[in-house]
Design a protein around this motif. Structure first.
Motif, mmCIF file in Angstrom:
data_model
loop_
_atom_site.group_PDB
_atom_site.id
_atom_site.type_symbol
_atom_site.label_atom_id
_atom_site.label_comp_id
_atom_site.label_asym_id
_atom_site.label_seq_id
_atom_site.Cartn_x
_atom_site.Cartn_y
_atom_site.Cartn_z
ATOM 1 N N TRP A 131 -21.696 -35.857 12.005
ATOM 2 C CA TRP A 131 -22.468 -35.968 10.774
ATOM 3 C C TRP A 131 -22.157 -34.762 9.897
ATOM 4 C CZ3 TRP A 131 -27.443 -33.165 9.869
ATOM 5 C CH2 TRP A 131 -27.942 -33.430 8.592
ATOM 6 N N ILE A 132 -21.630 -35.012 8.705
ATOM 7 C CA ILE A 132 -21.331 -33.956 7.744
ATOM 8 C C ILE A 132 -22.578 -33.720 6.895
ATOM 9 C CG2 ILE A 132 -19.867 -33.243 5.808
ATOM 10 C CD1 ILE A 132 -17.722 -35.162 6.940
ATOM 11 N N PHE A 133 -23.186 -32.551 7.026
ATOM 12 C CA PHE A 133 -24.436 -32.281 6.320
ATOM 13 C C PHE A 133 -24.266 -31.374 5.108
ATOM 14 C CE2 PHE A 133 -24.133 -29.313 9.904
ATOM 15 C CZ PHE A 133 -24.271 -28.086 9.269
ATOM 16 N N PHE A 134 -23.025 -30.854 4.887
ATOM 17 C CA PHE A 134 -22.768 -30.037 3.700
ATOM 18 C C PHE A 134 -21.316 -30.231 3.288
ATOM 19 C CE2 PHE A 134 -21.015 -26.187 1.806
ATOM 20 C CZ PHE A 134 -21.884 -25.973 0.749
ATOM 21 N N LYS A 135 -21.113 -30.473 2.009
ATOM 22 C CA LYS A 135 -19.751 -30.625 1.483
ATOM 23 C C LYS A 135 -19.722 -30.066 0.072
ATOM 24 C CE LYS A 135 -17.415 -34.353 2.367
ATOM 25 N NZ LYS A 135 -16.864 -35.741 2.352
ATOM 26 N N GLU A 136 -18.864 -29.093 -0.136
ATOM 27 C CA GLU A 136 -18.729 -28.462 -1.438
ATOM 28 C C GLU A 136 -17.275 -28.048 -1.625
ATOM 29 O OE1 GLU A 136 -19.766 -27.436 -5.144
ATOM 30 O OE2 GLU A 136 -21.238 -28.175 -3.691
ATOM 31 N N GLY A 137 -16.562 -28.713 -2.533
ATOM 32 C CA GLY A 137 -15.162 -28.412 -2.750
ATOM 33 C C GLY A 137 -14.346 -28.685 -1.493
ATOM 34 N N ALA A 138 -13.594 -27.677 -1.054
ATOM 35 C CA ALA A 138 -12.745 -27.832 0.130
ATOM 36 C C ALA A 138 -13.443 -27.412 1.416
ATOM 37 C CB ALA A 138 -11.467 -27.014 -0.046
ATOM 38 N N THR A 139 -14.748 -27.128 1.344
ATOM 39 C CA THR A 139 -15.490 -26.662 2.514
ATOM 40 C C THR A 139 -16.528 -27.700 2.929
ATOM 41 O OG1 THR A 139 -15.243 -24.369 1.797
ATOM 42 C CG2 THR A 139 -16.947 -24.832 3.436
ATOM 43 N N LEU A 180 -21.729 -30.805 22.781
ATOM 44 C CA LEU A 180 -22.534 -30.755 21.563
ATOM 45 C C LEU A 180 -21.927 -29.721 20.626
ATOM 46 C CD1 LEU A 180 -25.061 -31.415 19.881
ATOM 47 C CD2 LEU A 180 -26.248 -29.597 21.132
ATOM 48 N N THR A 181 -21.457 -30.170 19.474
ATOM 49 C CA THR A 181 -20.954 -29.259 18.452
ATOM 50 C C THR A 181 -22.125 -28.812 17.596
ATOM 51 O OG1 THR A 181 -18.775 -30.319 18.389
ATOM 52 C CG2 THR A 181 -19.397 -28.999 16.484
ATOM 53 N N ALA A 182 -22.517 -27.568 17.749
ATOM 54 C CA ALA A 182 -23.656 -27.053 16.983
ATOM 55 C C ALA A 182 -23.300 -26.938 15.512
ATOM 56 C CB ALA A 182 -24.089 -25.707 17.540
ATOM 57 N N ILE A 183 -22.089 -26.442 15.227
ATOM 58 C CA ILE A 183 -21.636 -26.352 13.842
ATOM 59 C C ILE A 183 -20.107 -26.337 13.819
ATOM 60 C CG2 ILE A 183 -21.749 -23.822 13.789
ATOM 61 C CD1 ILE A 183 -22.608 -24.137 10.799
ATOM 62 N N LYS A 184 -19.561 -27.100 12.899
ATOM 63 C CA LYS A 184 -18.116 -27.157 12.686
ATOM 64 C C LYS A 184 -17.860 -26.894 11.210
ATOM 65 C CE LYS A 184 -14.229 -30.428 12.687
ATOM 66 N NZ LYS A 184 -13.789 -31.800 13.071
ATOM 67 N N ALA A 185 -17.006 -25.930 10.932
ATOM 68 C CA ALA A 185 -16.638 -25.606 9.558
ATOM 69 C C ALA A 185 -15.188 -26.030 9.329
ATOM 70 C CB ALA A 185 -16.807 -24.113 9.295
ATOM 71 N N ARG A 186 -14.966 -26.889 8.344
ATOM 72 C CA ARG A 186 -13.619 -27.365 8.023
ATOM 73 C C ARG A 186 -13.276 -26.918 6.610
ATOM 74 N NH1 ARG A 186 -10.530 -31.320 5.638
ATOM 75 N NH2 ARG A 186 -8.797 -32.161 6.891
ATOM 76 N N PHE A 187 -12.021 -26.487 6.423
ATOM 77 C CA PHE A 187 -11.565 -25.993 5.133
ATOM 78 C C PHE A 187 -10.274 -26.714 4.757
ATOM 79 C CE2 PHE A 187 -13.570 -22.640 7.612
ATOM 80 C CZ PHE A 187 -14.619 -22.258 6.787
ATOM 81 N N GLY A 188 -10.218 -27.215 3.535
ATOM 82 C CA GLY A 188 -9.005 -27.880 3.080
ATOM 83 C C GLY A 188 -9.272 -29.308 2.650
ATOM 84 N N GLY A 193 -7.948 -27.014 8.201
ATOM 85 C CA GLY A 193 -8.202 -26.348 9.472
ATOM 86 C C GLY A 193 -9.691 -26.303 9.741
ATOM 87 N N PHE A 194 -10.057 -26.098 11.002
ATOM 88 C CA PHE A 194 -11.473 -26.048 11.351
ATOM 89 C C PHE A 194 -11.716 -25.088 12.498
ATOM 90 C CE2 PHE A 194 -9.655 -29.490 13.908
ATOM 91 C CZ PHE A 194 -10.134 -29.218 15.183
ATOM 92 N N VAL A 195 -12.944 -24.608 12.569
ATOM 93 C CA VAL A 195 -13.423 -23.806 13.690
ATOM 94 C C VAL A 195 -14.766 -24.390 14.111
ATOM 95 C CG1 VAL A 195 -12.200 -21.689 13.116
ATOM 96 C CG2 VAL A 195 -14.446 -22.131 12.105
#
Length: 213
Positions: A131-139, A180-188, A193-195
């Motif tokens: 579930w993507i709960f935040f999306k702003e530009g490339a983040t 369980l992925t507590a938080i995933k940050a994707r850029f691009g 890429g993601f962490v």
């Protein structure tokens, strides 16, 4: 009469524009909604999982044939994984993940001599949802849940059987796998890429690359 006709036309034009604007906004939202990438493939590399920490990173003792053996020289080589996601909406996807990890350690007898080397190979398959709960530009930020199974294949090397206190046993086994992925940050954009920070069988921390299309 002309003034009435002109006022009527202006009123009709204004009302037409008033009703047309919501329709235009709906159409634009619809286009944006329909044109997002529907597929994603990714590769990742992670730190030890919770299972690896509990099994190999602790001061593990092995009980066999009524005797206790200690472990030493523990090594962990990471978790390599790959997966596929299908976007059901721009903010939710479902998919599948496969992963592989390996660890090893020396097993010592009661006199402190190396008895053999134990290597563990871990093969994992899980279904996933994000579930993507935040999306702003490339983040974007998301959270996820994985559930499946893992197959553990343990092998013994360097055992010559001179120490009769130990009896090799079959140790291959299946167990339930989860993450369980507590938080995933994707850029691009479509290539990014993601962490991740999570808990389970994909590593407590992992990073990777993904392609959307």
């Amino acid at each position: 009469m002309k003034k009435i006709i002109i006022l009527t036309l202006l009123f009709a034009f204004a009302m037409g524009e008033l009703y047309a604007q919501p329709a235009k906004r709906k159409r634009n939202d619809y286009d944006e909604y329909m044109e997002y990438p529907k597929n994603e493939i990714y590769v990742q590399y992670g730190s030890p999982s919770i299972f690896d920490f509990s099994y190999f990173m602790s001061d593990k003792k092995v009980t066999n044939n009524g005797n206790t053996f200690t472990s030493d020289n523990r090594h962990f080589y990471g978790i390599a994984g790959a997966g596929y996601n299908r976007y059901i909406t721009p903010y939710f996807n479902a998919g599948a993940y496969i992963g592989f990890s390996t660890s090893d350690m020396d097993v010592m007898n009661d006199t402190g001599n190396k008895l053999f080397r134990s290597s563990l190979y871990d093969y994992t398959v899980m279904a996933s949802g994000h579930w993507i709960f935040f999306k702003e530009g490339a983040t974007e930020l998301s959270a996820g849940l994985y559930i499946g199974a893992t197959y553990l294949d343990e092998t013994i090397s360097g055992y010559n059987g001179t120490d009769k206190s130990f009896t090799p046993v079959e140790s291959d086994r299946f167990r339930v796998a989860y993450h369980l992925t507590a938080i995933k940050a994707r850029f691009g954009g479509n290539i990014g890429g993601f962490v991740e920070l999570g808990f389970g069988y994909r590593g407590l921390v992992n990073a990777g690359l993904s392609v959307r299309f």
